[in-house]
Design a protein around this motif. Structure first.
Motif, PDB file in Angstrom:
ATOM      1  N   VAL A  53       0.857  -1.183   0.000  1.00 23.97           N
ATOM      2  CA  VAL A  53       0.000   0.000   0.000  1.00 23.97           C
ATOM      3  C   VAL A  53       0.892   1.231   0.000  1.00 23.97           C
ATOM      4  O   VAL A  53       1.758   1.380   0.868  1.00 23.97           O
ATOM      5  N   ILE A  54       0.685   2.093  -0.990  1.00 22.27           N
ATOM      6  CA  ILE A  54       1.463   3.326  -1.112  1.00 22.27           C
ATOM      7  C   ILE A  54       0.531   4.502  -0.833  1.00 22.27           C
ATOM      8  O   ILE A  54      -0.545   4.602  -1.411  1.00 22.27           O
ATOM      9  N   ASP A  55       0.964   5.389   0.054  1.00 22.52           N
ATOM     10  CA  ASP A  55       0.171   6.554   0.445  1.00 22.52           C
ATOM     11  C   ASP A  55       0.630   7.769  -0.366  1.00 22.52           C
ATOM     12  O   ASP A  55       1.729   8.278  -0.168  1.00 22.52           O
ATOM     13  N   LEU A  60       4.099  13.367  -0.947  1.00 19.11           N
ATOM     14  CA  LEU A  60       4.106  14.812  -1.154  1.00 19.11           C
ATOM     15  C   LEU A  60       4.773  15.586  -0.018  1.00 19.11           C
ATOM     16  O   LEU A  60       5.017  16.777  -0.152  1.00 19.11           O
ATOM     17  N   TYR A  61       5.049  14.915   1.099  1.00 16.49           N
ATOM     18  CA  TYR A  61       5.630  15.599   2.245  1.00 16.49           C
ATOM     19  C   TYR A  61       7.071  15.145   2.478  1.00 16.49           C
ATOM     20  O   TYR A  61       7.346  13.957   2.577  1.00 16.49           O
ATOM     21  N   GLU A  68       8.494   6.516   1.782  1.00 19.48           N
ATOM     22  CA  GLU A  68       7.400   6.087   0.900  1.00 19.48           C
ATOM     23  C   GLU A  68       7.921   5.762  -0.495  1.00 19.48           C
ATOM     24  O   GLU A  68       7.452   4.820  -1.136  1.00 19.48           O
ATOM     25  N   LEU A  69       8.928   6.509  -0.959  1.00 26.39           N
ATOM     26  CA  LEU A  69       9.543   6.195  -2.242  1.00 26.39           C
ATOM     27  C   LEU A  69      10.243   4.839  -2.195  1.00 26.39           C
ATOM     28  O   LEU A  69      10.221   4.086  -3.175  1.00 26.39           O
ATOM     29  N   GLN A  70      10.850   4.507  -1.071  1.00 25.34           N
ATOM     30  CA  GLN A  70      11.476   3.192  -0.914  1.00 25.34           C
ATOM     31  C   GLN A  70      10.422   2.087  -0.979  1.00 25.34           C
ATOM     32  O   GLN A  70      10.628   1.057  -1.618  1.00 25.34           O
ATOM     33  N   LYS A  71       9.273   2.319  -0.333  1.00 22.94           N
ATOM     34  CA  LYS A  71       8.184   1.338  -0.398  1.00 22.94           C
ATOM     35  C   LYS A  71       7.671   1.190  -1.827  1.00 22.94           C
ATOM     36  O   LYS A  71       7.396   0.078  -2.287  1.00 22.94           O
ATOM     37  N   ILE A  85      -3.335   4.737  -2.056  1.00 25.17           N
ATOM     38  CA  ILE A  85      -4.368   5.354  -1.221  1.00 25.17           C
ATOM     39  C   ILE A  85      -4.098   6.851  -1.095  1.00 25.17           C
ATOM     40  O   ILE A  85      -3.012   7.328  -1.416  1.00 25.17           O
ATOM     41  N   ASN A  86      -5.106   7.579  -0.636  1.00 27.67           N
ATOM     42  CA  ASN A  86      -5.020   9.032  -0.434  1.00 27.67           C
ATOM     43  C   ASN A  86      -4.596   9.766  -1.705  1.00 27.67           C
ATOM     44  O   ASN A  86      -3.817  10.712  -1.658  1.00 27.67           O
TER      45      ASN A  86
END
Length: 131
Positions: A53-55, A60-61, A68-71, A85-86
């Protein structure tokens, strides 16, 4: 700035899986079996791996972007897909895309063939079938 088309080589013409299924096959043709890969994990057990799941908001933060980029990188490399998501895309639009996608894939092959790939990445089919 000039853009240059990238040639991905040629792919072999192979039967569409949908057409093979209509013939009542009871086993997967060998050309579609990849013995060099782990078999898929099919389980409803909560201890089995879950779809990544990538948020989108975390991307953006600055405080969360790197993790999150690693995920995202890991999801693309190890799974080939992920759940986003989001993303702030309306559920109405998501539903419309899903409905139109389902309608496309239930069309007869003759109709879908009008949209087959013609040497680039856009279109219906798979340009990466290089048996």
């Amino acid at each position: 700035m000039e853009t240059k088309a990238i040639s991905l080589g040629r792919s072999l013409s192979v039967p569409f899986v949908q057409e093979l299924a209509k013939k009542g096959l009871i086993s997967v043709p060998p050309r579609y079996v990849h013995t060099d890969q782990d078999p898929p994990i099919i389980s409803l057990d909560s201890s089995s791996p879950q779809v990544p799941v990538i948020d989108m908001q975390r991307l953006l933060y600055e405080d969360f972007m790197d993790s999150e980029l690693q995920k995202l990188d890991q999801a693309c490399r190890e799974w080939g897909f992920f759940q986003l998501i989001n993303h702030e895309i309306s559920s109405k639009l998501v539903g419309k895309v899903k409905l139109e996608t389902e309608e496309f894939f239930t069309m007869p092959m003759e109709e879908k063939s009008k949209y087959v790939q013609q040497g680039d990445l856009e279109g219906y089919g798979n340009m990466f079938v290089l048996s």
